[in-house]
Scaffold this motif. Structure first.
Motif, PDB file in Angstrom:
ATOM      1  N   GLU A 296       0.808  -1.210   0.000  1.00 22.48           N
ATOM      2  CA  GLU A 296       0.000   0.000   0.000  1.00 22.48           C
ATOM      3  C   GLU A 296       0.849   1.270   0.000  1.00 22.48           C
ATOM      4  O   GLU A 296       0.336   2.375  -0.196  1.00 22.48           O
ATOM      5  CB  GLU A 296      -0.928   0.026   1.227  1.00 22.48           C
ATOM      6  N   LEU A 297       2.188   1.136   0.203  1.00 22.16           N
ATOM      7  CA  LEU A 297       3.051   2.311   0.281  1.00 22.16           C
ATOM      8  C   LEU A 297       4.065   2.391  -0.862  1.00 22.16           C
ATOM      9  O   LEU A 297       4.685   3.437  -1.054  1.00 22.16           O
ATOM     10  CB  LEU A 297       3.809   2.326   1.616  1.00 22.16           C
ATOM     11  N   ARG A 298       4.227   1.326  -1.627  1.00 24.29           N
ATOM     12  CA  ARG A 298       5.320   1.273  -2.599  1.00 24.29           C
ATOM     13  C   ARG A 298       5.173   2.323  -3.712  1.00 24.29           C
ATOM     14  O   ARG A 298       6.157   2.732  -4.303  1.00 24.29           O
ATOM     15  CB  ARG A 298       5.414  -0.124  -3.221  1.00 24.29           C
ATOM     16  N   ALA A 299       3.951   2.755  -4.007  1.00 22.25           N
ATOM     17  CA  ALA A 299       3.744   3.757  -5.060  1.00 22.25           C
ATOM     18  C   ALA A 299       3.597   5.172  -4.492  1.00 22.25           C
ATOM     19  O   ALA A 299       3.165   6.085  -5.191  1.00 22.25           O
ATOM     20  CB  ALA A 299       2.531   3.397  -5.899  1.00 22.25           C
ATOM     21  N   SER A 300       3.933   5.359  -3.229  1.00 21.04           N
ATOM     22  CA  SER A 300       3.797   6.687  -2.617  1.00 21.04           C
ATOM     23  C   SER A 300       4.726   7.693  -3.292  1.00 21.04           C
ATOM     24  O   SER A 300       5.800   7.352  -3.781  1.00 21.04           O
ATOM     25  CB  SER A 300       4.131   6.614  -1.122  1.00 21.04           C
ATOM     26  N   ARG A 301       4.304   8.954  -3.288  1.00 17.90           N
ATOM     27  CA  ARG A 301       5.138  10.029  -3.826  1.00 17.90           C
ATOM     28  C   ARG A 301       6.130  10.470  -2.748  1.00 17.90           C
ATOM     29  O   ARG A 301       5.752  10.655  -1.589  1.00 17.90           O
ATOM     30  CB  ARG A 301       4.261  11.197  -4.265  1.00 17.90           C
ATOM     31  N   ILE A 302       7.397  10.639  -3.145  1.00 19.15           N
ATOM     32  CA  ILE A 302       8.458  11.051  -2.224  1.00 19.15           C
ATOM     33  C   ILE A 302       8.781  12.518  -2.503  1.00 19.15           C
ATOM     34  O   ILE A 302       9.171  12.881  -3.610  1.00 19.15           O
ATOM     35  CB  ILE A 302       9.729  10.205  -2.398  1.00 19.15           C
ATOM     36  N   GLN A 303       8.604  13.371  -1.493  1.00 24.89           N
ATOM     37  CA  GLN A 303       8.944  14.800  -1.606  1.00 24.89           C
ATOM     38  C   GLN A 303      10.262  15.037  -0.883  1.00 24.89           C
ATOM     39  O   GLN A 303      10.344  14.948   0.338  1.00 24.89           O
ATOM     40  CB  GLN A 303       7.844  15.665  -1.012  1.00 24.89           C
ATOM     41  N   LEU A 304      11.332  15.308  -1.648  1.00 22.95           N
ATOM     42  CA  LEU A 304      12.656  15.558  -1.077  1.00 22.95           C
ATOM     43  C   LEU A 304      12.798  17.058  -0.829  1.00 22.95           C
ATOM     44  O   LEU A 304      12.878  17.861  -1.760  1.00 22.95           O
ATOM     45  CB  LEU A 304      13.750  15.057  -2.019  1.00 22.95           C
ATOM     46  N   GLN A 305      12.832  17.447   0.446  1.00 24.42           N
ATOM     47  CA  GLN A 305      12.861  18.856   0.858  1.00 24.42           C
ATOM     48  C   GLN A 305      14.302  19.248   1.186  1.00 24.42           C
ATOM     49  O   GLN A 305      14.895  18.705   2.120  1.00 24.42           O
ATOM     50  CB  GLN A 305      11.968  19.069   2.081  1.00 24.42           C
ATOM     51  N   PRO A 306      14.946  20.159   0.414  1.00 21.06           N
ATOM     52  CA  PRO A 306      16.329  20.550   0.700  1.00 21.06           C
ATOM     53  C   PRO A 306      16.417  21.303   2.018  1.00 21.06           C
ATOM     54  O   PRO A 306      15.413  21.783   2.546  1.00 21.06           O
ATOM     55  CB  PRO A 306      16.696  21.449  -0.492  1.00 21.06           C
ATOM     56  N   PRO A 307      17.636  21.433   2.593  1.00 16.11           N
ATOM     57  CA  PRO A 307      17.797  22.139   3.875  1.00 16.11           C
ATOM     58  C   PRO A 307      17.373  23.596   3.769  1.00 16.11           C
ATOM     59  O   PRO A 307      17.315  24.171   2.680  1.00 16.11           O
ATOM     60  CB  PRO A 307      19.314  22.016   4.164  1.00 16.11           C
ATOM     61  N   SER A 308      17.106  24.178   4.918  1.00 13.41           N
ATOM     62  CA  SER A 308      16.705  25.592   4.968  1.00 13.41           C
ATOM     63  C   SER A 308      17.823  26.465   4.412  1.00 13.41           C
ATOM     64  O   SER A 308      18.994  26.280   4.739  1.00 13.41           O
ATOM     65  CB  SER A 308      16.389  25.986   6.412  1.00 13.41           C
TER      66      SER A 308
END
Length: 322
Positions: A296-308
């Motif tokens: 149920e999680l393998r197709a999740s979207r990954i949001q990579l947030q760079p450092p501040s």
């Protein structure tokens, strides 16, 4: 084979735990100790701070000169001498200072008025980028908190140093435990994965192919409906919402312990928000195996947030498409 799973789990445990330990010791701990040291310097009484600073400058070869005109000068300015040349020291005591070009211009004027050849501007706070460029042109050395603490640290008593760095060390011990716990969880996940099948060698391939073809001819064919039903039953996620939520929490906890990741959380039901420690880091090779383990999680979207403060844009990726 089960043995290969054990080997992969042991290697992953050692790599993740070792990488986290190196990062914490070489990067995180020095930053936290420096921050604690700067706060301690800013919290000192002025008399203690200036005596400590003058002692550090004395090790560089500077000697204080008692100028008869000092009574009319700024109380935070001190005339120093080294190799027969005079220098003007100016201090701004407090971690909240962010000194700009105005402070450099003021010190440069005082240097000329006092007949000095150069100066030092010291603060436990920070300097603006424009102030750094202007100081270089004026021959003024700048010492902010990050440069000041390593120079004053050896002059503080062992008891004072221990008191300053104790909170940072305690926090690092907690981080070490979390890092190795996360590495252990990843190793356990690898152990739970189904073992890989070993491909037959080239000599046995043709015989195996002929045997498989004969078996298929002799055995009754399985219907496509039955095959799809068997796959769905084998990989179906739990129906209990509490168990589903527990699996999601486990993923965020494990991802948050990866060396390149600061923390992770589910921003939506289908988006995993991952905060990076380095804007150039790519944790996807470590994240995807964790998500692939859960249907149920393998197709999740990954949001990579760079450092501040990073100029790199947010990236949206997927390990597996629907």
């Amino acid at each position: 084979m089960a043995g290969s799973n054990w080997l992969a789990a042991i290697v992953m445990f050692a790599l993740l735990g070792g990488a986290a330990t190196i990062y914490l010791r070489r990067f995180r701990l020095p930053r936290e100790e420096t921050a604690a040291g700067i706060a301690a310097l800013a919290g000192m009484r002025w008399r203690d701070f200036i005596h400590l600073l003058l002692a550090a400058l004395n090790k560089r070869g500077y000697e204080r000169v008692f100028d008869p005109d000092a009574a009319s000068a700024d109380e935070s300015d001190y005339l120093l001498e080294r190799d027969g040349r005079r220098w003007l020291l100016s201090c701004k005591h407090g971690a909240a200072y962010v000194l700009g070009p105005a402070a450099i211009t003021e010190l440069a004027n005082n240097i000329r008025m006092r007949g000095a050849e150069g100066g030092l501007l010291v603060t436990p706070g920070q300097f603006e980028a424009e102030a750094v460029r202007l100081a270089a042109a004026q021959g003024i050395e700048l010492l902010d908190g990050a440069r000041l603490w390593p120079e004053l640290r050896p002059l503080i008593s062992a008891e004072q140093r221990a008191a300053v760095t104790a909170p940072a060390l305690a926090n690092m011990r907690r981080q070490f435990v979390l890092a190795w716990t996360g590495a252990l969880l990843v190793a356990v996940v690898l152990l739970l994965l189904p073992p890989r099948e070993v491909a037959p060698d080239a000599g046995a391939t043709s015989a195996s192919t002929r045997a498989t073809a004969a078996a298929r001819t002799a055995a009754p064919a399985m219907s496509p409906a039955a095959t799809a039903s068997g796959i769905a039953a084998a990989s179906a996620p739990p129906t209990d919402p509490a168990q589903l939520e527990q699996r999601r929490r486990e993923v965020t906890r494990v991802v948050g312990t990866l060396p390149k990741v600061d923390r992770a959380l589910w921003s939506t039901q289908s988006t995993l928000l991952v905060y990076l420690l380095d804007q150039n880091a790519d944790p996807m090779p470590e994240i995807c195996p964790l998500l692939e383990h859960y249907e149920e999680l393998r197709a999740s979207r990954i949001q990579l947030q760079p450092p501040s403060g990073s100029t790199r844009p947010v990236r949206f990726l997927q390990c597996h498409t629907y």
